[in-house]
Design an enzyme around this catalytic site. Structure first.
Site, PDB file in Angstrom:
ATOM      1  N   GLU A 126       1.734  -0.389  -5.024  1.00 47.05           N
ATOM      2  CA  GLU A 126       0.778   0.663  -5.349  1.00 47.05           C
ATOM      3  C   GLU A 126       1.634   1.914  -5.554  1.00 47.05           C
ATOM      4  O   GLU A 126       2.166   2.462  -4.591  1.00 47.05           O
ATOM      5  CB  GLU A 126      -0.225   0.871  -4.221  1.00 47.05           C
ATOM      6  CG  GLU A 126      -1.270   1.933  -4.562  1.00 47.05           C
ATOM      7  CD  GLU A 126      -2.213   2.219  -3.411  1.00 47.05           C
ATOM      8  OE1 GLU A 126      -3.409   2.474  -3.683  1.00 47.05           O
ATOM      9  OE2 GLU A 126      -1.786   2.212  -2.241  1.00 47.05           O
ATOM     10  N   ASP A 157       0.830  -1.190   0.000  1.00 44.31           N
ATOM     11  CA  ASP A 157       0.000   0.000   0.000  1.00 44.31           C
ATOM     12  C   ASP A 157       0.874   1.254   0.000  1.00 44.31           C
ATOM     13  O   ASP A 157       1.875   1.335   0.726  1.00 44.31           O
ATOM     14  CB  ASP A 157      -0.891  -0.031   1.248  1.00 44.31           C
ATOM     15  CG  ASP A 157      -1.775   1.191   1.380  1.00 44.31           C
ATOM     16  OD1 ASP A 157      -2.633   1.383   0.514  1.00 44.31           O
ATOM     17  OD2 ASP A 157      -1.591   1.944   2.351  1.00 44.31           O
TER      18      ASP A 157
END
Length: 693
Positions: free
Chosen positions: A384, A348
């Site tokens: 990401e 993330d």
């Protein structure tokens, strides 16, 4: 409880609580502490039964060994040191701290003002000092025995060219499935149930990517609104499975899930959050890292160390530039691979991990450490590729072996199929694996993780059913969530009984999914998209642990599910659409190319066609040019038509003509037949031809 530290005849290198078979070794990092106390608790966690200063310090690692202490022991830490917020120090021994290396976490976390190192409401704000004991409201670590029977289990290590990812949520996937035993719904064992595994095997995916399953907190403001943290992007324990997903309170349940998936040939990937923690800004609680060594674990503001530097939008940024914090992240990753047998990770806000100073550095310490690690370099790593800091959008900027979520694929494919002008050139880029972004530094053509939808944003069904987001249930007056979704309601906002609109939506979803499965790169499907799952237009269901966020298995679109299974099988059958290297559009010595683009008249795309903003149809001819690799599996002609019905002229094949093997608009989408020289391409469809054999 009469316990005491005893001497080991050797120094254990591990951090955390390590059971030796006769006792437990405790070790924790803090560079600025003056004293660290180990606190032991009763079986139910309600009573602190011992408080012992760690007797040994070597460098910045504090440790001690207690003989006779074993698995099941509950513990935490209290740390003494300067309380000097203006200089970044926030030590407060009144606050019980969770071990960052805790392998299991017990007890119910209860929000209370005593969890904060400062006194809420005080005139001095976060500079004040709170003396209340936080232990009654705080979770505790649990000493673990790592033994587990992995007999017969082997890592799969499937090549990226054969990978199809299915992103899903442990609770969302299982809460309403009638085939999952009720007592196992919402748990790891529910995920490992026959019903779920059978569905995924029949669908044809090769890997499940689980939304965060490391221990996380429910935000206080959500609980105040009778909501909770559904997605899980507020990690506090980087080594511990989240207790909400354990049906019997044993972490072996997670291992059982992994073992069952591996037996079915499916890899297990984890969405992990190492860019920040659940402690938030300097105004957040003191639960672990802040109380252990705020100045080491978090990035302080360059202007004022009192404040935490926030490039994640959550209030803090984990300081992976610090060697011991980097070690913690790497130890966590190695633990999940080596002990829990995980096959890979999706990071993330991964750009935050590449900021050695304040700027992103693809050659930074985190990436170098991953690449040299013999355990981690061999698993699947997905970034990401952004954070909210300056220069945070880094699509294409990560080093091998990382792959990256490609949001441009999602946006451009959605825009093409809803009829935006001038989309043919960018669509061509996405179909080729986004070479502008990824064809450098010897990166593979599988560097792009292609997606149409993900947990964050509209589902595939909602992308063709809603023009606007509808996040009212989140309690933020529909202000949250992305406002630019490139969606189209196709004539009615939300669910409708209009058969024509529903048929048009089904046709567009099929065309979009076919685009995903015929593009170079690695496809990722959002769990539930194959069923026609809707979230009622909510594109930010992070707090909706209910029917909004869960997959609704009672409304499965069986026809579309069958199409999804077949289009995945279609991709597997045609390796030309999933190459490890980028295809070359330049002629070889024989004048042949690996791909070429065509107009409806059968001629090659020219500059005028590329610049035609009204063009809605394009064809691409993929073929292998290595000797012996042509044929129906090594050659394919695709036509993508986002406009009306259109007749096209097929390019001249070198063999005996073409066979039509896919038409997403047809009821029998995969019915094969011989193709004529001219073929009608239905509106809103993908049509594929292979050489006639």
């Amino acid at each position: 409880m009469n316990v005491a530290f005893t001497e080991l005849d050797f120094m254990k290198p591990e951090l955390g609580a390590e059971y030796t078979g006769r006792g437990t070794h405790f070790a924790v990092f803090s560079a600025h502490a003056e004293k660290i106390e180990l606190c032991l608790f009763s079986e139910d966690g309600s009573e602190e039964v011992a408080r012992l200063p760690l007797p040994r310090r070597e460098g910045d690692v504090w440790s001690g060994y207690i003989e006779g202490i074993g698995p099941g022991t509950l513990y935490g830490y209290r740390v003494h040191g300067p309380y000097d917020p203006h200089n970044g120090h926030r030590f407060n021994p009144n606050k019980l701290l969770l071990d960052p290396y805790a392998k299991q976490i017990a007890g119910a976390f209860t929000w209370d003002d005593a969890l904060f190192g400062y006194t809420i409401g005080a005139a001095e704000a976060d500079v004040s000092f709170d003396e209340r004991d936080s232990a009654p409201f705080m979770v505790k670590g649990v000493v673990q025995d790592p033994a587990f029977d992995w007999d017969g289990e082997e890592a799969i290590r499937r090549p990226w060219t054969e990978t199809i990812i299915y992103e899903t949520h442990v609770r969302g996937m299982t809460m309403t499935h009638p085939g999952v035993p009720e007592e196992l719904r919402g748990t790891f064992l529910g995920m490992a149930s026959d019903a779920i595994i059978d569905h995924l095997v029949k669908l044809g995916v090769s890997a499940v990517e689980l939304l965060p399953v490391q221990y996380f907190l429910d935000d206080r403001y959500l609980l105040d609104r009778n909501l909770r943290n559904y997605w899980g992007y507020q990690t506090l324990g980087f080594f511990a499975p989240h207790p909400r997903y354990l049906s019997g309170g044993r972490i072996t349940e997670f291992k059982t899930m992994v073992k069952r998936f591996h037996a079915a040939g499916i890899e297990v990937l984890m969405d992990v959050v190492y860019n920040h923690t659940a402690e938030g800004s300097e105004q957040g609680p003191t639960l672990s890292f802040r109380g252990l060594d705020n100045l080491s674990y978090y990035r302080p503001s360059p202007e004022e160390p009192r404040h935490t530097y926030d490039m994640t939008g959550t209030g803090n940024t984990l300081n992976v530039a610090h060697p011991m914090v980097l070690r913690m992240v790497l130890d966590s990753l190695r633990y999940w691979v080596g002990v829990m047998h995980i096959d890979g990770f999706r990071f993330d806000l991964a750009s935050a991990l590449g900021r050695e100073s304040m700027e992103f550095d693809r050659e930074g310490g985190f990436f170098d450490a991953i690449r040299q690690d013999p355990i981690l370099a061999g698993v699947k790593l997905i970034a990401e590729p952004w954070d909210i800091g300056h220069g945070g959008y880094q699509l294409g900027g990560f080093p091998p072996p990382f792959r990256e979520w490609n949001d441009r694929f999602r946006d451009d494919v959605r825009r093409f199929w809803k009829g935006d002008s001038g989309m043919i050139p960018v669509l061509a880029e996405r179909i080729l694996g986004s070479p502008v972004q990824f064809r450098h530094s010897d990166r593979a053509a599988t560097s792009s993780i292609n997606l149409l939808s993900a947990h964050d944003g509209f589902t595939l069904m909602d992308a063709v059913s809603y023009r606007e987001k509808h996040n009212e249930a989140n309690g933020e007056e529909n202000r949250d969530g992305h406002g630019d979704n490139h969606s189209d309601n196709m004539g009615a906002e939300g669910a409708t009984e209009d058969a024509g609109i529903n048929q048009a939506r089904r046709r567009r979803r099929a065309a979009m999914l076919a685009t995903l499965m015929t593009s170079q790169g690695v496809p990722m499907i959002l769990g539930g998209d194959e069923l026609g799952n809707s979230q009622g237009g909510n594109n930010n269901a992070y707090c909706q642990d209910n029917e909004i966020g869960w997959i609704d298995w009672s409304r499965t679109d069986d026809g579309f599910l069958d199409f999804c299974r077949k289009i995945i099988a279609f991709r597997k059958k045609h390796p030309i659409m999933r190459q490890d290297r980028f295809l070359d559009g330049e002629p070889n010595e024989d004048g042949r190319v690996e791909f070429a683009w065509y107009k409806a008249d059968g001629g090659p795309m020219d500059e005028a066609a590329w610049q035609d903003g009204a063009l809605r149809l394009v064809g691409v001819w993929f073929r292998r040019i290595t000797a012996g690799e042509t044929g129906p599996d090594g050659e394919i002609f695709l036509v993508l038509n986002a406009g009306d019905d259109r007749e096209i002229a097929l390019p001249q094949s070198e063999g005996a003509g073409w066979q039509r093997v896919l038409s997403t608009a047809d009821e029998d989408a995969f019915g094969a037949r011989a193709a004529a020289d001219r073929e009608l391409i239905p509106a809103q469809s993908v049509v594929a031809f292979v050489p006639h054999t």
